[in-house]
Scaffold this motif. Structure first.
Motif, PDB file in Angstrom:
ATOM      1  N   GLY A   1       0.883  -1.160   0.000  1.00  0.00           N
ATOM      2  CA  GLY A   1       0.000   0.000   0.000  1.00  0.00           C
ATOM      3  C   GLY A   1       0.914   1.201   0.000  1.00  0.00           C
ATOM      4  N   CYS A   2       0.378   2.383   0.137  1.00  0.00           N
ATOM      5  CA  CYS A   2       1.238   3.563   0.094  1.00  0.00           C
ATOM      6  C   CYS A   2       2.321   3.513   1.164  1.00  0.00           C
ATOM      7  CB  CYS A   2       0.405   4.829   0.238  1.00  0.00           C
ATOM      8  SG  CYS A   2      -0.455   5.229  -1.297  1.00  0.00           S
TER       9      CYS A   2
ATOM     10  N   HIS B   1       0.848  -8.589   0.288  1.00  0.00           N
ATOM     11  CA  HIS B   1      -0.375  -7.787   0.407  1.00  0.00           C
ATOM     12  C   HIS B   1      -1.437  -8.559   1.207  1.00  0.00           C
ATOM     13  CE1 HIS B   1      -3.336  -4.818  -0.448  1.00  0.00           C
ATOM     14  NE2 HIS B   1      -3.894  -5.391  -1.493  1.00  0.00           N
TER      15      HIS B   1
ATOM     16  N   GLY C   1      -3.234  -0.891   5.598  1.00  0.00           N
ATOM     17  CA  GLY C   1      -4.279  -0.059   5.015  1.00  0.00           C
ATOM     18  C   GLY C   1      -5.604  -0.800   4.990  1.00  0.00           C
ATOM     19  N   ASP C   2      -6.628  -0.094   4.547  1.00  0.00           N
ATOM     20  CA  ASP C   2      -7.948  -0.725   4.556  1.00  0.00           C
ATOM     21  C   ASP C   2      -8.124  -1.700   3.401  1.00  0.00           C
ATOM     22  OD1 ASP C   2      -7.848   1.472   2.900  1.00  0.00           O
ATOM     23  OD2 ASP C   2      -9.791   2.269   3.467  1.00  0.00           O
TER      24      ASP C   2
ATOM     25  N   ASP D   1      -5.519  -3.503   2.401  1.00  0.00           N
ATOM     26  CA  ASP D   1      -4.666  -4.590   2.874  1.00  0.00           C
ATOM     27  C   ASP D   1      -5.344  -5.402   3.970  1.00  0.00           C
ATOM     28  OD1 ASP D   1      -1.726  -5.384   2.524  1.00  0.00           O
ATOM     29  OD2 ASP D   1      -1.954  -5.345   4.701  1.00  0.00           O
TER      30      ASP D   1
ATOM     31  N   GLY E   1      -5.019   3.664  -1.921  1.00  0.00           N
ATOM     32  CA  GLY E   1      -4.215   4.797  -2.330  1.00  0.00           C
ATOM     33  C   GLY E   1      -3.194   4.414  -3.379  1.00  0.00           C
TER      34      GLY E   1
ATOM     35  N   THR F   1      -2.605   2.099  -5.500  1.00  0.00           N
ATOM     36  CA  THR F   1      -2.891   1.621  -6.848  1.00  0.00           C
ATOM     37  C   THR F   1      -3.768   2.598  -7.631  1.00  0.00           C
ATOM     38  OG1 THR F   1      -4.528   0.235  -5.741  1.00  0.00           O
ATOM     39  CG2 THR F   1      -2.526  -0.827  -6.499  1.00  0.00           C
TER      40      THR F   1
ATOM     41  N   TYR G   1      -9.073  -8.026  -8.927  1.00  0.00           N
ATOM     42  CA  TYR G   1      -8.565  -7.248  -7.805  1.00  0.00           C
ATOM     43  C   TYR G   1      -7.468  -6.352  -8.347  1.00  0.00           C
ATOM     44  CZ  TYR G   1      -6.984  -6.297  -3.054  1.00  0.00           C
ATOM     45  OH  TYR G   1      -6.663  -5.673  -1.875  1.00  0.00           O
ATOM     46  N   PRO G   2      -7.454  -5.078  -7.937  1.00  0.00           N
ATOM     47  CA  PRO G   2      -6.485  -4.144  -8.519  1.00  0.00           C
ATOM     48  C   PRO G   2      -5.039  -4.554  -8.254  1.00  0.00           C
ATOM     49  CG  PRO G   2      -8.123  -2.979  -7.165  1.00  0.00           C
ATOM     50  CD  PRO G   2      -8.320  -4.430  -6.931  1.00  0.00           C
ATOM     51  N   ILE G   3      -4.212  -4.330  -9.209  1.00  0.00           N
ATOM     52  CA  ILE G   3      -2.763  -4.445  -8.994  1.00  0.00           C
ATOM     53  C   ILE G   3      -2.048  -3.728 -10.128  1.00  0.00           C
ATOM     54  CG2 ILE G   3      -2.591  -6.726 -10.112  1.00  0.00           C
ATOM     55  CD1 ILE G   3      -0.339  -7.385  -8.072  1.00  0.00           C
TER      56      ILE G   3
ATOM     57  N   GLY H   1      -0.488 -11.408  -7.861  1.00  0.00           N
ATOM     58  CA  GLY H   1      -1.897 -11.763  -7.876  1.00  0.00           C
ATOM     59  C   GLY H   1      -2.135 -13.072  -8.601  1.00  0.00           C
TER      60      GLY H   1
ATOM     61  N   LEU I   1       7.541  -9.076  -3.832  1.00  0.00           N
ATOM     62  CA  LEU I   1       6.868  -7.833  -4.186  1.00  0.00           C
ATOM     63  C   LEU I   1       7.564  -7.181  -5.373  1.00  0.00           C
ATOM     64  CD1 LEU I   1       4.630  -5.911  -3.586  1.00  0.00           C
ATOM     65  CD2 LEU I   1       5.950  -4.962  -1.701  1.00  0.00           C
TER      66      LEU I   1
ATOM     67  N   GLU J   1       2.452 -17.527  -3.778  1.00  0.00           N
ATOM     68  CA  GLU J   1       2.871 -16.141  -3.610  1.00  0.00           C
ATOM     69  C   GLU J   1       3.879 -16.048  -2.468  1.00  0.00           C
ATOM     70  OE1 GLU J   1       1.111 -11.636  -2.973  1.00  0.00           O
ATOM     71  OE2 GLU J   1       0.392 -13.249  -1.740  1.00  0.00           O
TER      72      GLU J   1
END
Ligand code: TPP
Ligand code: TPP
Ligand code: SF4
Ligand code: SF4
Ligand code: SF4
Ligand code: SF4
Lengths: 248, 75, 184, 354, 248, 354, 75, 184
Positions: free
Chosen positions: A51-52, A69, A93-94, A96, A126, A128, D28-30, D82, D112, F88
């Motif tokens: 996250g950020c 993550h 984060g929320d 995460d 945030g 992404t 899901y965003p990535i 992901g 990561l 992962e």
């Protein structure tokens, strides 16, 4: 002249990677202050999230690991179980914690894992680029709810402390906000109790910190803080949801 | 008089939060530009600052390095 | 014709917008074009840059290892790209934020106090357009007119009012470039 | 085909899928492909189709699995970490014989890593990162235009073989913009719920059960043999590749995706210098064009495989060449994109000081 | 003579794979009866879990899919979103739902996904040989808590309905028990409301069914039912935790 | 060594790990290896060590990751679908340079499959089922005794190279019982928290950070090159194999794990019939004994690879043989264990009607 | 009289739950053995069965196929 | 010497215990031995079987494709294993639960009404021991004494009281086997 406040030494000299006005930095400072005040700096391992705040270890000078993550609570569990003398903080984060990491967080809480979770709720992802988070408000426009969050399609904002309060494992669960000096003082009080819960081996602790993401909210930092008070806090009220004996 | 509020201008990102919470309105965004391209905040009225620390508390970049209060004048 | 441009600066300085505008204009002219952005870890602030290639034949790699030209909007970007420039490459600098001189002597360098000029025009945010206008005038990957026309793709809705300002900035940049070329 | 539009690869992927009749997105965003879900989130509701941001990639792939069981054209898109989380789901989908499309915009790893383009998930995609003997069809386009065009085939293949089709692209292709033309819209009104779909028995005279479970080893072996028979058919019918300047080539580059695009510049550089270099570019990396590569082993002096990884497709090239000719390799790691100059330099070292 | 009860036709002729006295079969029969009574059989897709009920599709004659362990709610979501006319049931054990699958369940609930979850709490992992589940009672001996579940090490029993009641997405959340004819009648009533919630498009529904695992509890079936009443129900009380309007 | 005890493989694995100094177990039950966590759950608390049943395999591997960051000898055990969920995590662990041991008691797949023994996760284990360019050391014992003995090495290797070590066994080895002898207990009192561990800075003059993140591609490439250098060292120093009746062999079986055990019977059958058959049994399947196999290519007439999968190690054998000799293959799928008679029958077909 | 409770003996697994809940104690485990090796339950006292259906409700194997109640005798 | 035995029946009939007992006894005698269980999907009921190999040299494969001997405790197991038996193999059947006759004529077949005999001895659960005793007497993989001695590894704590019963059952089985052998 008497020194009233001083940047804690545990905050490094490095500039943060956060946007102007992003409250992540406030949360960092509170953690650093408490670690110093509670004499925990040298025992602490912080598990940083994706996250950020992924580079958080550059800004708070403690031992640190970078979790996958959502898995910060699991990783924190591994560290704490393997080395119970360490003071272990999971900073998340929320997205995460409440989205991809909810299982690990719920179970760490249910197990009463001796870790302290600092949970930053800024209502979106945030890092992404401002996608919907589980905490996004109804009607809120994000990059993945371009027409505003609709409950029939995207569900409802998730209240983590309220949910976790139904578990027996937590020793301390609270929600505070980072929008104003007054709330920040209160947030520090709550965080102190959360850290005390771990220090006194009482169980799991979590403080949700209502934060802002001016960049993705497309607001100035000052407007963003305003929005917290006007729109976010009515949905996510400040309070303590679980306080075990011995936390104070 | 010494400054009551010490701002590290290089850390400042010009977010304006300190300015917005200062109860005495003694802070403002300056015309200067730091190496990151931001106009840092400045304390333009040291005298009227009451050392409440609100600016410190809200600054997300720990650019407010110190807040000091004058010792009460000995009687 | 193949023009390879890097635009680099802080996030928030309009690096990507400048690149995309150039790409859109090139597409409108029927040219081949690639635009490749690259971000640092920060959402705001931090560094960002993009590679734009405009060509009249298909473009193989969109990656620019050694730019023929670069628009450099802050100091860290100059540090990064100066050594990578092709010989005789064109460096267009946003002097306002770049305190140091260029070290290499084999480059064409145009320094513009762009942020100041932009503020004078009415909005610091037009800095990128001043620099892009200058580049377009010197290297001619597309017509200045095409850039102006392409603005409407990006400045829509509430932002439409900003079009005249940006047009003016492009022209201003071109004007500065003509002085530079003339002065040579 | 319509007029050209300038588009980010990540957005073009979404638009192409939508035109190809994709009725549901779960993901899901990535980074570096957030623009894909974001684009879907704008367009799918407009068209009355499904967009759902899942709580995780694990959930996303199992939603895809569920939707696929209803015979719906469904997609998810992600990037390396992901995709790793989806491996169990992939394995279930494979042995359940349902179709779907998965886009992996690969980024630098392991872990990561970074958000720069990479190709280090080749093994994972082609050999099966999940458990058990299974394959997905893996398409490796090298331009945005090709990605867009292949998206239609991806859904057709997924339907035809009831199989997962992976679009193996990279962050570069996701983030870059170039002008692109889209094919016609697929008429989704023609779609019918297939006979085997689990949507409730309705008027059917039998009920449908979709499962990857078969507790008797002999029974599970039969399921596996059926899978293998399907894979064989795919190997026979669906191999695709581009051979670029290979007719008279004395040397062959092998590369896929972004690197293949760069490799074309290398071929041109070599040809300018009078060196007969060609490029073999697998478009399906599974099934890998073994026969085609093997055939060229009689023709060229050596192969030069270039990848953005530590030599993964390299193994498939070597297996195809089977010792007949040397196979050299050059790669960059962790998100670094090699330049044409660099590759050509390495190539010239191999050709020797002539 | 008047027919009072008759095995529903939707229950197949096949013998179940369950141990003698295992209440999974009771839950199956209740589902089958309700699907018939509510005229849903031909619209239904059941998502079966990994657990002792993994072969459920052999016993209830509807369209069915077999989910990956814990992912039944996600799979059900995929089916329902892609084909909203289907009636979708997710049948899950307490290992499946509360342990590995808690994230998918929480989020389906938070989204108010139009699915009905039948959640079998038998206090352990039946299929794999009686390991601890999140629902295992304090002190209970299982194959992975050979010295009895200890809260300091293994955490506390998890109360799913109580937790889910803190979410806004669910239309119906309840807990019933399968230990006696009376409770079974009540369980059916609760399940009917859960199915009605989906039928009327009101939101997510879940009924926890307190069950037994005589084999792994190492008890006769009759003793196991006794244990439910004496030991389990005091910790997991029967009740309705969330009832939206329109469910009745 | 003590006296022989009769033990299930799954339990012997746990006992061996405990004696080898494993201080923490995190895992999630799955057949056919439930006896392993169950055994740990009895013994670890007795010894004051850590046993934790995780909520899932995803959680388990990230707990292992956390514990590994403290420099603790840590293990997780699972079977195919559970291992897929860990991919992962594996990738993160690899690029974080921390050590741990993972046991995969492979079962029939893909998907839910069955609970019978299989070897179809070879690719996943050896080529990297997760994203990015990484490897784990993969040990493939063929008897319970060997598994027990190798467990000590597994932890030593994990510590030495700060790498994940996979014990690739199968359901058969987990479920069968045979008499086994254990080596001495490792003295855990000698263990020290390593210098690099993240346990709180304490008296150290620097703080420790463990991360797999490096946002600059050039930096990430450096991390990758360091990984590759480590892998090279391991390839040079840690290859293990057994060559059984190979001295005068005219034909070579290749097999690992359970199949290799069966293959020994096949070798005996052939020898009885006067056929000079031998067996090459890689013990490390990564690093694969390429050189050793390559050398035998000059000696034997052909290789005959036998696996309980669709031909996975087969590719590594072929890559090593590099076309010099034919490599034949026979396999059973989905949990079916081939018999010695069956393998020998297939072999005789290949030798021809002599 | 017809049986009030019809038991499919082949489905029965001899769990004894029906026997335990029968308020009239008219069920028992028989001596017979079915093909699965179980001794099925049997209704040994049809007369005293009150057709409450408790056995049906609790039977986990749907071995209680039917429960019937005699129609009230017409007056 | 290499003895390959399959024991098969419903879960709950003590199939595994019988196999493990034989393995333990063989180990105590210093022999090589492998025991390989295989379960159906059910926890209770359902089918279960195990392969036991006792040998005086190392055992390669623990899998028995074609049993030399089998203890068959229910009908489905007979259906499954009858066709797999080696020629002249030994089938020991729990007649109580197996209504049909053996079809193959090339096998040695011993039918014991074992469940009834066990009930008479005091506990139906000793059925497995009767059958195992018979097997041991005929094939002699280990001494009957070793089986009896091994019982104490399995029947511990509260179950210790069951040892005499099980010993008796082993003996009873052996006795029946001797009659069978004699009667031949
Ligand atoms: C497995 C995986 N999925 C997705 C991502 C991409 N990703 C990185 S951060 C993030 C969300 C961050 O949001 P949040 O936790 O709210 O933190 P914030 O950035 O708002 O502080 C996502 C989806 C990832 N790195 N790994
Ligand atoms: C990914 C994965 N992990 C673990 C398993 C093994 N497994 C199968 S069922 C089960 C637990 C079943 O317990 P529960 O959900 O309570 O159902 P029950 O058997 O008690 O009805 C487990 C751990 C699996 N199949 N897949
Ligand atoms: S994107 Fe939002 S959360 Fe992230 S640093 Fe910027 S303001 Fe903060
Ligand atoms: S200390 Fe208080 S009064 Fe002084 S500048 Fe800061 S906010 Fe304003
Ligand atoms: S709050 Fe801090 S960063 Fe923001 S303007 Fe004030 S001093 Fe600068
Ligand atoms: S093991 Fe337990 S849950 Fe599973 S069928 Fe048997 S009694 Fe039921």
């Amino acid at each position: 002249m008497k020194l009233i406040y001083k940047k804690p030494d545990t905050i490094t000299e490095r500039d943060t990677t956060y946007c102007p006005g992003c409250p992540h930095g406030i949360a960092h400072r509170l953690i650093a202050e408490l670690l110093e005040e509670m004499d925990l700096v040298k025992k602490t391992v912080i598990v940083w999230p994706v996250g950020c705040s992924v580079f958080g270890y550059y800004f708070i000078a403690t031992d640190a690991v970078e979790a996958a993550h959502g898995r910060a609570c699991a990783m924190a569990t591994g560290i704490k179980r393997a080395h119970p003398e360490s003071f272990v903080i999971s900073y998340q984060g929320d997205g995460d914690l409440a989205s991809i990491g909810i299982a690990e967080a719920v179970h760490a809480a249910a197990r009463g894992e001796r870790i302290s979770v600092v949970y930053i709720n800024n209502g979106n992802y945030g890092m992404t680029g401002g996608q919907m988070a589980p905490t996004t408000l109804i009607g809120q426009v994000t990059t993945t709810t371009p027409y505003g969050r609709k409950p029939e399609l995207n569900g409802f904002p998730m209240h983590v402390p309220e949910m976790f309060a139904a578990l027996d494992g937590p020793a301390y669960i609270a929600r505070a906000a980072l929008d104003s000096p007054q709330h920040i003082i209160q947030a520090k009080k709550f965080l102190r109790k959360a850290f005390t819960a771990q220090k006194n081996n009482l169980g799991f602790s979590l403080v949700e910190l209502i934060s802002a993401c001016p960049t993705n909210w497309k607001m100035t930092p000052v407007e963003a803080m305003e929005r917290i008070r006007k729109q976010v806090l009515p949905v996510f009220p400040i309070g303590e949801f679980k306080v075990a004996k011995g936390v104070e | 008089m010494e400054k009551k509020v010490i701002i590290n201008e290089e850390r400042c990102k010009s977010c304006g939060l300190c300015v917005s919470v200062c109860p005495k309105h003694v802070l403002r965004i300056s015309d200067r530009i730091n190496s990151k391209g931001y106009h840092p905040a400045e304390l333009f009225d040291n005298e009227n600052c009451i050392s409440c620390g609100f600016c410190y508390l809200i600054c997300p970049d720990m650019a407010i390095e110190e807040v000091r209060r004058p010792e009460p004048v000995k009687k | 014709m193949e023009k390879k441009l890097v635009i680099a600066g802080f996030g928030g300085q309009g690096v990507m917008l400048a690149g995309e505008l150039l790409a859109e204009a090139a597409k409108d002219e029927g040219k081949f074009v690639t635009f490749l952005p690259s971000y640092g870890p920060e959402m705001r602030g931090g560094t960002a840059n993009c590679d734009v290639i405009v060509s009249d034949k298909p473009i193989a790699s969109p990656v620019i290892a050694h730019p023929q030209a670069a628009i450099i909007m802050n100091l860290p970007s100059l540090d990064k790209f100066e050594p990578l420039m092709e010989k005789d490459g064109l460096l267009i600098l946003n002097k306002t934020l770049i305190p140091r001189e260029v070290k290499r002597t084999d480059l064409r360098v145009l320094q513009i106090d762009a942020q100041t000029v932009a503020r004078e025009l009415g909005n610091e945010k037009a800095t990128n357009m001043i620099l892009l206008g200058a580049y377009a005038e010197i290297e001619k990957p597309v017509k200045l007119e095409s850039l102006k026309n392409a603005l409407k793709h990006f400045l829509t809705g509430k932002k439409e009012v900003l079009i005249p300002l940006n047009e003016k900035a492009l022209e201003k940049g071109a004007e500065i470039a003509r002085e530079f070329l003339g002065g040579k | 085909m319509g007029e050209k539009v300038l588009m980010k690869g990540a957005e073009a992927i979404a638009e192409a899928a939508i035109r190809a009749g994709c009725m549901a997105f779960f993901g899901y965003p990535i980074t570096p492909q957030n623009e894909t879900p974001e684009y879907f989130s704008r367009r799918m509701p407009e068209l009355g189709r499904v967009f759902l941001q899942a709580e995780s990639e694990v959930a996303a792939i199992n939603m895809v699995y569920g939707a696929a069981c209803t015979g719906t054209r469904v997609i998810t898109t992600s990037s390396s970490p992901g995709i790793s989380l989806m491996q169990e789901g992939f394995s279930y989908i494979a042995n359940s014989n349902v179709g779907c499309v998965v886009v992996n915009a690969m980024r630098g790893g392991p872990g990561l890593g970074d958000i720069a383009p990479a190709q280090a998930d080749y093994f994972q995609a082609t050999k099966g990162g999940g458990h058990g003997d299974y394959h997905s069809i893996v398409l490796a386009p090298h331009t945005i235009q090709e990605t867009v065009d292949l998206m239609y085939d991806a859904f057709d293949l997924a339907d035809k073989y009831r199989i997962m089709v992976v679009m193996l692209v990279d962050g570069l292709m996701g983030q870059m913009m170039e002008p692109v033309e889209f094919k016609e819209w697929v008429d989704v009104k023609k779609f019918k719920t297939p006979e085997w779909a689990t949507v409730g028995q309705g008027d059917r005279d039998h009920r449908n059960i979709i499962t990857s479970l078969e507790i008797l080893p002999e029974g599970l072996e039969k399921m596996n043999l059926a899978l293998q028979a399907k894979y064989k058919k795919i190997k026979e019918n669906e191999v695709r590749l581009e051979e670029y300047e290979m007719d008279d080539a004395e040397y062959a580059l092998t590369a896929f995706g972004t690197v293949a695009r760069i490799a074309k510049t290398v071929v041109e550089m070599a040809r300018k210098d009078g060196i007969k270099l060609g490029l073999i570019r697998p478009i399906t990396v599974w099934p890998f064009p073994e026969k085609e590569v093997a055939k060229r082993a009689d023709q060229v002096k050596f192969f030069f495989d270039v990848e953005m990884n530590e030599g993964q497709m390299l193994e498939d090239v070597k297996l195809a060449v089977n010792g007949k000719k040397p196979v050299h390799y050059y790669g960059r790691l962790g998100g670094v994109v090699p330049t044409a100059e660099e590759i050509y330099g390495e190539f010239k070292k191999l050709v020797g000081g002539k």
